[in-house]
Design an enzyme around this catalytic site. Structure first.
Site, PDB file in Angstrom:
ATOM      1  N   ASP A  61       0.814  -1.212   0.000  1.00 25.96           N
ATOM      2  CA  ASP A  61       0.000   0.000   0.000  1.00 25.96           C
ATOM      3  C   ASP A  61       0.853   1.270   0.000  1.00 25.96           C
ATOM      4  OD1 ASP A  61      -2.818  -1.149   2.047  1.00 25.96           O
ATOM      5  OD2 ASP A  61      -2.170  -1.623   0.005  1.00 25.96           O
ATOM      6  N   THR A  63       3.798   1.678  -1.200  1.00 29.21           N
ATOM      7  CA  THR A  63       4.390   1.847  -2.527  1.00 29.21           C
ATOM      8  C   THR A  63       3.367   2.459  -3.475  1.00 29.21           C
ATOM      9  OG1 THR A  63       5.798  -0.076  -2.139  1.00 29.21           O
ATOM     10  CG2 THR A  63       5.572   0.674  -4.416  1.00 29.21           C
ATOM     11  N   GLU A 138     -10.536   7.191  14.080  1.00 35.08           N
ATOM     12  CA  GLU A 138     -10.894   5.785  14.022  1.00 35.08           C
ATOM     13  C   GLU A 138      -9.740   4.979  13.429  1.00 35.08           C
ATOM     14  OE1 GLU A 138     -15.408   7.056  12.602  1.00 35.08           O
ATOM     15  OE2 GLU A 138     -14.144   5.790  11.336  1.00 35.08           O
ATOM     16  N   LYS A 140      -7.995   2.709  10.743  1.00 34.89           N
ATOM     17  CA  LYS A 140      -8.210   2.508   9.307  1.00 34.89           C
ATOM     18  C   LYS A 140      -8.124   1.006   9.038  1.00 34.89           C
ATOM     19  CE  LYS A 140      -6.722   3.984   4.719  1.00 34.89           C
ATOM     20  NZ  LYS A 140      -6.667   2.605   4.181  1.00 34.89           N
ATOM     21  N   CYS A 443       5.582 -37.998   4.675  1.00 33.92           N
ATOM     22  CA  CYS A 443       4.423 -38.767   5.132  1.00 33.92           C
ATOM     23  C   CYS A 443       4.496 -40.149   4.478  1.00 33.92           C
ATOM     24  CB  CYS A 443       3.129 -38.062   4.746  1.00 33.92           C
ATOM     25  SG  CYS A 443       1.652 -39.115   4.832  1.00 33.92           S
ATOM     26  N   CYS A 449      -2.965 -40.971   1.459  1.00 30.02           N
ATOM     27  CA  CYS A 449      -3.081 -39.693   2.164  1.00 30.02           C
ATOM     28  C   CYS A 449      -3.897 -38.742   1.306  1.00 30.02           C
ATOM     29  CB  CYS A 449      -1.688 -39.120   2.423  1.00 30.02           C
ATOM     30  SG  CYS A 449      -1.673 -37.442   3.097  1.00 30.02           S
TER      31      CYS A 449
END
Length: 694
Positions: A61, A63, A138, A140, A443, A449
């Site tokens: 954000d 950037t 508030e 954000k 596993c 599986c």
């Protein structure tokens, strides 16, 4: 890049990992400024779509904010404002999957900055235009903003923000969120449209991501992406299963408006509308700045993501006087937090089970900015590396990206735990014992599986397998969850009623899939070997094995009894030969292969040498061909010197499109200027080069 980026200029530096160390504006010529403005506009439009519509942002954000601020500054300095510029409109547009609904009032964005001086400049403008005011402060929220409309107390509709003027009607999904009241309480107005933020609590997000990883699904990048992906699900029952919540924080329109924002928020709980308990009223902008600093310190304690605070003029009459621009309300301002840079906390560790059974521990992180990209998970590689770095849940760690792509935990910055994380003794999916092979853990459940089963079926049906169109990740999961697939061989027992009884399946889609499965009963040998998902054996190696041995029985016998002979095949060394031997001699895998062979008869491969008439050419095939399979066509061109790949790129020479071709490959061909030829043109092309197929 996805669809939103297809028409973007590949040379645009602001599309991926954009630079933010701009040259001073006064050093730019008018021509340079115009070029940068065009590139920034193009990039911001792409990032707007990634964020608002696709919810898959590729930059952080902060950037984005830097790019946007640079564009505004250039437009102002060089008088380059334009009605179509992103600075004049809100990014995003509604998705076509939902009905588009116009908002009762515009849902605009908020002007924002991470600098205190910009916040004070906002307050100075407010003071000049309306005098002294109080502010409501508030958090954000970093979620999905929505409009909720109540008529006579009943929830009439819930609409996503969309482009700010209209959005997607997601009422059915919103009704499944527990904190969204279906009917208001108390003395509510006859008409009330409120703005709320739908989000996924951080603890619930980490638990949900852990479940996704352990069952083999791709985890969400961050809580906002999880929320956005959930609220746009077409099946409300899926939404109901996911842990969403909502804060209501503004009145868009009402039949009875209060005089102040504070008064509005005070009535919300009486109506049954959930509000945040961190809201404060301050007398001046310095109080708002102090509030932001306190929230920054408390950020990690909150069970929801925030990326700053919002400062709003409290008095509604003053708001009306201040008005709005095309993009944002002039009575509100967002004071952003600095991005978390590289250092973060491990909230949990999930264990992912791969197609071959390998266990991969994945650190679930408090989201952090790494090189301009928000990261919420990172590889821990293997138990040996975990022990060496002494990594555990609760530790503060430094995260980096290998090759600027794959995030991984580089080191522990501060211990918040005792000791290091230990892998479980049993598989988190099937409870089978876990065995170690050097630094790697596996596993032992094999194809029994569920995680390995699903991935094996996906691979068997995928581009590198038998290429069964209509059987992708989502449909495989659906069939496994419905109990219709307990093994790969169960594909050949599917019936039309099994499919049409499932959500989203119709007569046509069911018939198409069954036709694809039926056509796969006699696959080319190379495709069948590749489809089994033997580690390190992809399509290219599978074709070499097919040419070497000719039949599956011969290949299987050699792999079981004469693994050294595999090393005579091009591109196969000692390690790959041992892997193939281990796969075919595994009792669990042998049972599955035998079950498949009860339904499938791989074709005998041509072990002779071909020509070089197509040397240097690359073909991609899509759709069904008349008289031959796609794999047979691939073998034909490869036997005459060409390459046959599964996806279109700039290196592709021809896309051969048969009946019912895939739209994606055709779109990729057009974007890369690759000729699309039909089947007749394909055979004619071969004939022109002297290839006689009689």
């Amino acid at each position: 890049m996805p669809a939103a980026d297809e028409n973007a200029d590949a040379d645009n530096p602001y599309l991926r990992e954009p630079p933010t160390d701009f040259a001073p504006i006064e050093e730019l010529s008018e021509t340079e400024a115009e070029q940068q403005v065009e590139q920034l506009r193009e990039a911001i439009r792409v990032h707007d779509r990634r964020y608002y519509v696709e919810h898959e942002p590729v930059i952080a954000d902060r950037t984005y904010d830097t790019l946007f601020a640079r564009l505004q500054a250039l437009e102002d300095e060089f008088d380059l404002a334009h009605p179509d510029s992103p600075t004049r409109s809100v990014g995003g547009e509604p998705l076509e999957a939902f009905e588009t609904v116009e908002h009762v009032a515009p849902m605009l964005s908020i002007d924002a900055s991470g600098e205190a001086e910009d916040v004070r400049a906002f307050a100075d403008r407010v003071q000049r235009e309306v005098g002294t005011v109080e502010y409501v402060c508030e958090p954000k929220f970093d979620g999905v903003s929505m409009e909720f409309v109540y008529e006579d107390g009943w929830l009439e509709r819930a609409v996503t923000r969309g482009d700010g003027r209209e959005g997607d009607d997601v009422t059915a999904n919103a009704r499944t969120i527990g904190s969204v009241p279906q009917r208001l309480h108390g003395d509510y107005p006859e008409f009330l449209a409120v703005r709320g933020e739908v989000y996924m609590p951080k603890d619930a997000f980490q638990d949900y991501n852990r479940e996704r990883i352990e069952r083999g699904d791709e985890p969400f990048a961050n809580p906002r992406n999880a929320t956005a992906g959930t609220i746009r699900q077409l099946d409300p029952s899926v939404v109901a299963e996911r842990p969403l919540s909502v804060f209501f924080f503004d009145v868009l329109e009402a039949s009875d408006l209060a005089d102040s924002h504070q008064a509005e928020l005070e009535t919300f709980p009486d109506y049954g509308l959930r509000v945040n308990d961190r809201v404060e009223v301050v007398e001046n902008i310095e109080g708002a700045i102090e509030y932001r600093d306190r929230m920054l310190e408390a950020r990690d304690e909150l069970d929801y993501e925030i990326d700053g605070v919002v400062i709003k003029v409290d008095d509604r009459e003053a708001r009306e006087e201040l008005g709005r621009t095309a993009r944002h309300d002039r009575w509100a301002y967002a004071y952003k937090f600095p991005a978390r840079a590289e250092v973060t906390t491990i909230a949990d560790v999930a264990v992912q089970v791969g197609r071959t059974g390998r266990l991969t521990p994945v650190a679930l992180l408090e989201p952090v900015d790494v090189g301009g990209v928000t990261v919420s998970r990172a590889s821990l590689h293997n138990p040996a590396e975990i022990a060496e770095k002494n990594v555990n849940v609760g530790d503060t760690v430094r995260v980096q990206r290998a090759g600027d792509v794959i995030p991984y935990v580089k080191e522990v910055v501060e211990k918040g735990s005792e000791g290091h994380y230990e892998l479980p003794a049993t598989c988190p999916v099937c409870d089978s014992p876990v065995e170690r092979d050097g630094p790697i853990a596996f596993c032992t459940g094999g194809l029994g599986c569920d995680a390995q089963l699903r991935r094996s079926i996906e691979y068997y049906a995928g581009d590198d397998g038998l290429d069964l169109e209509g059987l992708g990740e989502k449909s495989v999961r659906q069939l496994v969850d419905a109990g219709l697939l307990d093994s790969v061989a169960d594909l050949y027992a599917l019936e039309r009623e099994d499919l049409t009884d499932l959500e989203g399946w119709g007569e046509t889609s069911a018939a198409n899939l069954l036709s694809e499965i039926e056509a796969s009963r006699e696959p080319p040998l190379a495709d069948f070997i590749s489809a089994l998902g033997i580690p390190h054996v992809g399509p290219t190696t599978a074709r070499e094995l097919a040419r070497e041995f000719g039949t599956f029985a011969a290949f299987r016998t050699a792999a079981e009894a004469e693994p050294d002979r595999l090393e005579d095949v091009e591109e196969i060394g000692e390690t790959v030969a041992e892997t193939i031997h281990d796969f075919v001699t595994s009792e669990a895998n042998a049972v599955v292969v035998d079950e498949i062979l009860e339904h499938v008869s791989p074709q005998e491969a041509d072990t002779g040498a071909g020509g070089d008439e197509l040397d240097g050419l690359t073909f991609v095939f899509t759709g069904s061909l008349e008289g031959v399979t796609r794999s047979e066509a691939q073998d034909t061109v490869e036997s005459h010197g060409a390459n046959a790949t599964s996806s279109v790129s700039g290196n592709t020479d021809y896309l051969v499109a048969g009946e019912n071709p895939g739209a994606t490959k055709q779109d990729d061909a057009r974007d890369n200027d690759v000729p699309i030829v039909n089947e007749d043109e394909f055979w004619a092309l071969l004939a022109e080069r002297g290839i006689d197929l009689e």
